[in-house]
Scaffold this motif. Sequence first.
Motif, mmCIF file in Angstrom:
data_model
loop_
_atom_site.group_PDB
_atom_site.id
_atom_site.type_symbol
_atom_site.label_atom_id
_atom_site.label_comp_id
_atom_site.label_asym_id
_atom_site.label_seq_id
_atom_site.Cartn_x
_atom_site.Cartn_y
_atom_site.Cartn_z
ATOM 1 N N ALA A 97 108.151 72.307 -75.569
ATOM 2 C CA ALA A 97 108.255 70.977 -74.983
ATOM 3 C C ALA A 97 106.941 70.240 -75.206
ATOM 4 C CB ALA A 97 108.556 71.076 -73.488
ATOM 5 N N TRP A 98 107.023 68.913 -75.180
ATOM 6 C CA TRP A 98 105.824 68.087 -75.265
ATOM 7 C C TRP A 98 105.268 67.923 -73.868
ATOM 8 C CZ3 TRP A 98 103.343 67.371 -79.526
ATOM 9 C CH2 TRP A 98 104.038 67.427 -80.739
ATOM 10 N N LEU A 99 103.966 67.982 -73.767
ATOM 11 C CA LEU A 99 103.299 67.943 -72.477
ATOM 12 C C LEU A 99 102.168 66.924 -72.515
ATOM 13 C CD1 LEU A 99 103.195 69.543 -69.759
ATOM 14 C CD2 LEU A 99 101.552 71.057 -70.867
ATOM 15 N N TRP A 100 102.281 65.875 -71.690
ATOM 16 C CA TRP A 100 101.155 64.978 -71.477
ATOM 17 C C TRP A 100 100.203 65.709 -70.545
ATOM 18 C CZ3 TRP A 100 101.016 61.009 -74.597
ATOM 19 C CH2 TRP A 100 102.181 60.330 -74.957
ATOM 20 N N VAL A 101 98.910 65.657 -70.815
ATOM 21 C CA VAL A 101 97.939 66.394 -70.011
ATOM 22 C C VAL A 101 96.762 65.485 -69.666
ATOM 23 C CG1 VAL A 101 96.408 68.395 -69.953
ATOM 24 C CG2 VAL A 101 98.567 68.547 -71.172
ATOM 25 N N ARG A 102 96.357 65.532 -68.388
ATOM 26 C CA ARG A 102 95.162 64.815 -67.939
ATOM 27 C C ARG A 102 94.208 65.824 -67.316
ATOM 28 N NH1 ARG A 102 97.333 61.293 -64.544
ATOM 29 N NH2 ARG A 102 97.850 59.862 -66.199
ATOM 30 N N SER A 103 92.952 65.724 -67.672
ATOM 31 C CA SER A 103 91.920 66.643 -67.194
ATOM 32 C C SER A 103 91.664 66.460 -65.703
ATOM 33 C CB SER A 103 90.615 66.388 -67.959
ATOM 34 O OG SER A 103 89.562 67.128 -67.396
ATOM 35 N N PRO A 104 91.369 67.569 -65.007
ATOM 36 C CA PRO A 104 91.009 67.440 -63.601
ATOM 37 C C PRO A 104 89.571 66.940 -63.401
ATOM 38 C CG PRO A 104 90.952 69.749 -64.249
ATOM 39 C CD PRO A 104 91.457 68.962 -65.433
ATOM 40 N N HIS A 105 88.846 66.754 -64.491
ATOM 41 C CA HIS A 105 87.451 66.318 -64.429
ATOM 42 C C HIS A 105 87.313 64.940 -65.059
ATOM 43 C CE1 HIS A 105 86.633 70.356 -63.164
ATOM 44 N NE2 HIS A 105 87.255 70.803 -64.233
ATOM 45 N N LEU A 106 86.159 64.331 -64.895
ATOM 46 C CA LEU A 106 85.931 62.986 -65.413
ATOM 47 C C LEU A 106 86.068 62.944 -66.931
ATOM 48 C CD1 LEU A 106 85.197 60.072 -64.854
ATOM 49 C CD2 LEU A 106 82.792 60.709 -64.945
ATOM 50 N N TRP A 134 101.867 70.444 -77.634
ATOM 51 C CA TRP A 134 103.151 71.114 -77.843
ATOM 52 C C TRP A 134 103.029 72.477 -77.174
ATOM 53 C CZ3 TRP A 134 107.996 70.152 -78.881
ATOM 54 C CH2 TRP A 134 108.856 71.196 -79.204
ATOM 55 N N ALA A 135 103.788 72.668 -76.093
ATOM 56 C CA ALA A 135 103.780 73.909 -75.334
ATOM 57 C C ALA A 135 104.909 74.791 -75.842
ATOM 58 C CB ALA A 135 103.947 73.620 -73.845
ATOM 59 N N GLY A 136 104.564 75.779 -76.658
ATOM 60 C CA GLY A 136 105.566 76.660 -77.236
ATOM 61 C C GLY A 136 105.665 77.975 -76.495
ATOM 62 N N GLY A 137 106.778 78.673 -76.724
ATOM 63 C CA GLY A 137 106.949 79.975 -76.103
ATOM 64 C C GLY A 137 108.116 80.730 -76.695
ATOM 65 N N LYS A 138 108.190 82.010 -76.355
ATOM 66 C CA LYS A 138 109.299 82.842 -76.823
ATOM 67 C C LYS A 138 110.582 82.523 -76.078
ATOM 68 C CE LYS A 138 106.285 86.581 -78.203
ATOM 69 N NZ LYS A 138 105.833 87.940 -77.950
ATOM 70 N N SER A 139 110.443 81.939 -74.889
ATOM 71 C CA SER A 139 111.599 81.555 -74.075
ATOM 72 C C SER A 139 111.206 80.355 -73.225
ATOM 73 C CB SER A 139 112.019 82.715 -73.168
ATOM 74 O OG SER A 139 111.024 82.923 -72.176
ATOM 75 N N ASP A 141 111.366 80.325 -70.069
ATOM 76 C CA ASP A 141 110.574 80.872 -68.962
ATOM 77 C C ASP A 141 109.095 80.923 -69.329
ATOM 78 O OD1 ASP A 141 112.721 81.164 -67.243
ATOM 79 O OD2 ASP A 141 113.053 83.274 -67.760
ATOM 80 N N ASP A 142 108.774 81.293 -70.571
ATOM 81 C CA ASP A 142 107.381 81.288 -71.041
ATOM 82 C C ASP A 142 106.794 79.884 -70.975
ATOM 83 O OD1 ASP A 142 107.286 83.987 -71.619
ATOM 84 O OD2 ASP A 142 107.557 83.717 -73.786
ATOM 85 N N VAL A 143 107.557 78.922 -71.482
ATOM 86 C CA VAL A 143 107.079 77.532 -71.505
ATOM 87 C C VAL A 143 106.768 77.076 -70.084
ATOM 88 C CG1 VAL A 143 107.677 75.140 -72.055
ATOM 89 C CG2 VAL A 143 108.282 76.978 -73.648
ATOM 90 N N TRP A 144 107.700 77.294 -69.145
ATOM 91 C CA TRP A 144 107.506 76.835 -67.761
ATOM 92 C C TRP A 144 106.337 77.572 -67.106
ATOM 93 C CZ3 TRP A 144 109.452 72.795 -68.908
ATOM 94 C CH2 TRP A 144 110.760 72.591 -69.309
ATOM 95 N N LYS A 145 106.191 78.871 -67.377
ATOM 96 C CA LYS A 145 105.084 79.655 -66.815
ATOM 97 C C LYS A 145 103.743 79.083 -67.280
ATOM 98 C CE LYS A 145 103.650 83.457 -68.534
ATOM 99 N NZ LYS A 145 102.989 84.195 -69.325
ATOM 100 N N ASN A 146 103.650 78.749 -68.544
ATOM 101 C CA ASN A 146 102.403 78.210 -69.095
ATOM 102 C C ASN A 146 102.079 76.836 -68.516
ATOM 103 O OD1 ASN A 146 102.047 80.507 -70.682
ATOM 104 N ND2 ASN A 146 103.266 79.645 -72.337
ATOM 105 N N ILE A 147 103.098 75.993 -68.378
ATOM 106 C CA ILE A 147 102.877 74.664 -67.795
ATOM 107 C C ILE A 147 102.457 74.806 -66.333
ATOM 108 C CG2 ILE A 147 103.982 72.487 -67.163
ATOM 109 C CD1 ILE A 147 105.708 72.841 -69.747
ATOM 110 N N ALA A 148 103.104 75.725 -65.605
ATOM 111 C CA ALA A 148 102.749 75.961 -64.197
ATOM 112 C C ALA A 148 101.313 76.449 -64.084
ATOM 113 C CB ALA A 148 103.719 76.967 -63.576
#
Length: 189
Positions: A97-106, A134-139, A141-148
Amino acid sequence: MAWNGWEKRSAYLLVQCDWKAGEKVWSRAKNWRDTIGAWMLTGNWSVMVWVDARSWEDLYAKACELRSIPGVTATSTHFVYKGMTNGKWWWEQPAGAWLWVRSPHLNGEMKNVSKWKWADSVTSIPGDWDYLVWAGGKSWDDVWKNIAEANSEGWVTSTMVPLRTWWNKSWKKDWWAKSEKKEWATTAW
């Protein structure tokens, strides 16, 4: 991760539209010679297209072409400031899945994001978000675990799940680092 020649060169084109227009946008973008991939998505944007954007004018012309399709209500373009990949081809992952990401720091922390083994690519883009990953995984569940995991570390994310995916696999042989000898194309991060 390594730089792979798409610094200040590739761009993402996002499109808001109804479903019928989304099918047309997706099909048209797949026919552009310089399209790297196209996705019909969940979330605020209906379609995302990744292109080898040689200039602002080229990207603008593509956005105008898509905006002329009835049912398209908005477009947004994002040039890649810096792009890195972990050497895996995106389409080789069973889930992603595509993931927009914002840093927790300045300041953004591309070095930290680039250490995520599940991030097949990381791009620094101007706009509301620091990165597009791009958050890839074998399943799934992998993708969601990594995003979490990223969220538990303080990163702010928004996930765009592809409903339809198309990768231009000719980029495996035409990737910038292979086709254009550039000093930074093989520099490790």
